[in-house]
Design a protein around this motif. Structure first.
Motif, PDB file in Angstrom:
ATOM      1  N   PHE A   1      47.620  37.575  29.654  1.00 17.03           N
ATOM      2  CA  PHE A   1      48.602  37.716  29.887  1.00 17.03           C
ATOM      3  C   PHE A   1      48.951  39.537  29.725  1.00 17.03           C
ATOM      4  CE2 PHE A   1      52.965  39.335  28.675  1.00 17.03           C
ATOM      5  CZ  PHE A   1      53.862  39.019  29.457  1.00 17.03           C
ATOM      6  N   TRP A   2      48.285  39.761  28.993  1.00 16.82           N
ATOM      7  CA  TRP A   2      48.151  41.603  28.574  1.00 16.82           C
ATOM      8  C   TRP A   2      47.587  42.518  29.261  1.00 16.82           C
ATOM      9  CZ3 TRP A   2      52.664  43.130  27.227  1.00 16.82           C
ATOM     10  CH2 TRP A   2      53.289  42.949  26.386  1.00 16.82           C
ATOM     11  N   GLN A   3      46.310  41.357  29.884  1.00 12.12           N
ATOM     12  CA  GLN A   3      45.317  42.120  30.850  1.00 12.12           C
ATOM     13  C   GLN A   3      45.606  41.963  32.314  1.00 12.12           C
ATOM     14  OE1 GLN A   3      41.995  40.038  31.227  1.00 12.12           O
ATOM     15  NE2 GLN A   3      40.842  41.206  33.075  1.00 12.12           N
ATOM     16  N   ILE A   4      46.346  41.282  32.636  1.00 12.35           N
ATOM     17  CA  ILE A   4      47.270  41.184  33.742  1.00 12.35           C
ATOM     18  C   ILE A   4      48.291  42.106  34.015  1.00 12.35           C
ATOM     19  CG2 ILE A   4      49.108  39.794  35.731  1.00 12.35           C
ATOM     20  CD1 ILE A   4      47.327  36.907  33.763  1.00 12.35           C
ATOM     21  N   ILE A   5      49.154  42.404  33.343  1.00 10.17           N
ATOM     22  CA  ILE A   5      50.549  42.895  32.857  1.00 10.17           C
ATOM     23  C   ILE A   5      50.021  44.618  32.781  1.00 10.17           C
ATOM     24  CG2 ILE A   5      52.044  44.046  31.649  1.00 10.17           C
ATOM     25  CD1 ILE A   5      53.456  41.578  33.096  1.00 10.17           C
ATOM     26  N   GLU A   6      48.959  44.959  32.444  1.00  8.71           N
ATOM     27  CA  GLU A   6      48.314  46.353  32.395  1.00  8.71           C
ATOM     28  C   GLU A   6      47.742  46.713  34.024  1.00  8.71           C
ATOM     29  OE1 GLU A   6      45.590  48.986  30.722  1.00  8.71           O
ATOM     30  OE2 GLU A   6      45.793  47.373  29.708  1.00  8.71           O
ATOM     31  N   GLU A   7      47.244  45.313  34.527  1.00 10.16           N
ATOM     32  CA  GLU A   7      46.476  45.483  36.142  1.00 10.16           C
ATOM     33  C   GLU A   7      48.038  45.957  37.186  1.00 10.16           C
ATOM     34  OE1 GLU A   7      43.966  42.305  36.564  1.00 10.16           O
ATOM     35  OE2 GLU A   7      42.380  43.015  34.921  1.00 10.16           O
ATOM     36  N   ALA A   8      48.748  45.251  36.748  1.00 13.18           N
ATOM     37  CA  ALA A   8      49.972  44.972  37.935  1.00 13.18           C
ATOM     38  C   ALA A   8      50.465  45.730  37.423  1.00 13.18           C
ATOM     39  CB  ALA A   8      50.828  43.597  37.784  1.00 13.18           C
ATOM     40  N   THR A   9      50.918  46.817  36.963  1.00 14.34           N
ATOM     41  CA  THR A   9      51.593  47.528  36.133  1.00 14.34           C
ATOM     42  C   THR A   9      50.937  49.150  36.282  1.00 14.34           C
ATOM     43  OG1 THR A   9      51.865  47.750  34.110  1.00 14.34           O
ATOM     44  CG2 THR A   9      53.066  46.168  34.650  1.00 14.34           C
TER      45      THR A   9
ATOM     46  N   ARG B   1      47.661  33.720  40.122  1.00 16.93           N
ATOM     47  CA  ARG B   1      47.500  35.002  39.272  1.00 16.93           C
ATOM     48  C   ARG B   1      47.385  34.871  38.102  1.00 16.93           C
ATOM     49  NH1 ARG B   1      44.167  38.060  36.907  1.00 16.93           N
ATOM     50  NH2 ARG B   1      43.985  39.444  36.388  1.00 16.93           N
ATOM     51  N   LEU B   2      48.584  34.607  37.925  1.00 19.12           N
ATOM     52  CA  LEU B   2      48.342  34.055  36.025  1.00 19.12           C
ATOM     53  C   LEU B   2      47.560  32.271  36.061  1.00 19.12           C
ATOM     54  CD1 LEU B   2      52.174  34.175  35.406  1.00 19.12           C
ATOM     55  CD2 LEU B   2      50.986  35.917  34.382  1.00 19.12           C
ATOM     56  N   LEU B   3      47.777  31.833  36.675  1.00 23.25           N
ATOM     57  CA  LEU B   3      46.863  30.905  36.419  1.00 23.25           C
ATOM     58  C   LEU B   3      45.321  30.547  36.602  1.00 23.25           C
ATOM     59  CD1 LEU B   3      48.376  28.160  38.914  1.00 23.25           C
ATOM     60  CD2 LEU B   3      48.398  28.219  36.118  1.00 23.25           C
ATOM     61  N   GLN B   4      44.892  32.125  37.254  1.00 24.57           N
ATOM     62  CA  GLN B   4      43.457  32.460  37.174  1.00 24.57           C
ATOM     63  C   GLN B   4      43.119  32.587  35.961  1.00 24.57           C
ATOM     64  OE1 GLN B   4      42.864  35.852  39.129  1.00 24.57           O
ATOM     65  NE2 GLN B   4      43.284  34.933  41.358  1.00 24.57           N
ATOM     66  N   GLY B   5      43.458  33.132  34.891  1.00 28.19           N
ATOM     67  CA  GLY B   5      42.958  33.061  33.467  1.00 28.19           C
ATOM     68  C   GLY B   5      43.583  32.516  32.402  1.00 28.19           C
ATOM     69  N   ALA B   6      44.201  31.313  32.930  1.00 29.82           N
ATOM     70  CA  ALA B   6      44.576  30.010  31.771  1.00 29.82           C
ATOM     71  C   ALA B   6      44.086  29.227  31.816  1.00 29.82           C
ATOM     72  CB  ALA B   6      46.140  29.221  33.477  1.00 29.82           C
ATOM     73  N   ARG B   7      44.160  28.062  30.879  1.00 28.62           N
ATOM     74  CA  ARG B   7      42.742  26.770  31.008  1.00 28.62           C
ATOM     75  C   ARG B   7      43.962  25.590  30.672  1.00 28.62           C
ATOM     76  NH1 ARG B   7      43.452  25.353  25.557  1.00 28.62           N
ATOM     77  NH2 ARG B   7      44.326  27.345  23.806  1.00 28.62           N
TER      78      ARG B   7
END
Length: 163
Positions: A110-118, A22-28
């Motif tokens: 990072f913050w978008q993933i945190i918000e979606e997950a929590t 999931r984290l790698l999806q938003g990475a470059r």
């Protein structure tokens, strides 16, 4: 996983496969040459990182200014998230040991993933990291260590405005 990111053996800084993916999806991908900094000590937190290829050296400075080797990071290791959580400058210097590649997850992703997950927005406040359920006001503290790290910086004369 597809693209430049592959599954790797577990290490102390690795994450579970589904979190890693999931984290790698938003990475470059960022390519570095030997001794190039991923980030220098004192810089602002702009993202978190994962080693894709190669190794990194993590260093800090003693109170007298001497360089201190802390650890090495290798393929699959994630690092750099703590300053995103407490909004303080980086406390160590991370440099490439050789030509290498890192995945860069920008702070916004990072913050978008945190918000979606929590299911809640997470923000830093003077009293520490807080969860804000659906914007309804301050919830419980979700990182009790953030104020301690901030106090530690203040006692050593670190300024969060440094870049």
């Amino acid at each position: 996983m597809s693209g430049p990111f592959t599954a790797v053996p577990s290490s102390p800084w690795s994450l579970p496969t589904e979190v890693d993916a999931r984290l790698l999806q938003g990475a470059r991908v960022k390519r570095l040459v030997k001794s190039e900094a991923v980030f220098p000590q004192g810089s602002e937190p702009l993202g978190m990182f994962r080693v894709i290829r190669g190794t990194l050296r993590v260093n800090s400075q003693s109170a007298s200014g001497r360089p201190l080797f802390l650890t090495s990071l290798g393929v699959g290791d994630w690092f750099g998230e703590v300053p995103l959580l407490d909004d303080l400058p980086r406390t160590y210097d991370v440099r490439a040991s050789s030509s290498m590649e890192v995945a860069v997850l920008p702070a916004s992703a990072f913050w978008q993933i945190i918000e979606e997950a929590t299911g809640c927005a997470v923000g830093y406040h003077t009293s520490g990291l807080q969860q804000i359920p659906n914007g309804a006001g301050l919830g419980r503290k979700c990182n009790p260590h953030a104020p301690a790290r901030q106090a530690g910086h203040a006692s050593r004369g670190h300024d969060s405005s440094l870049g």
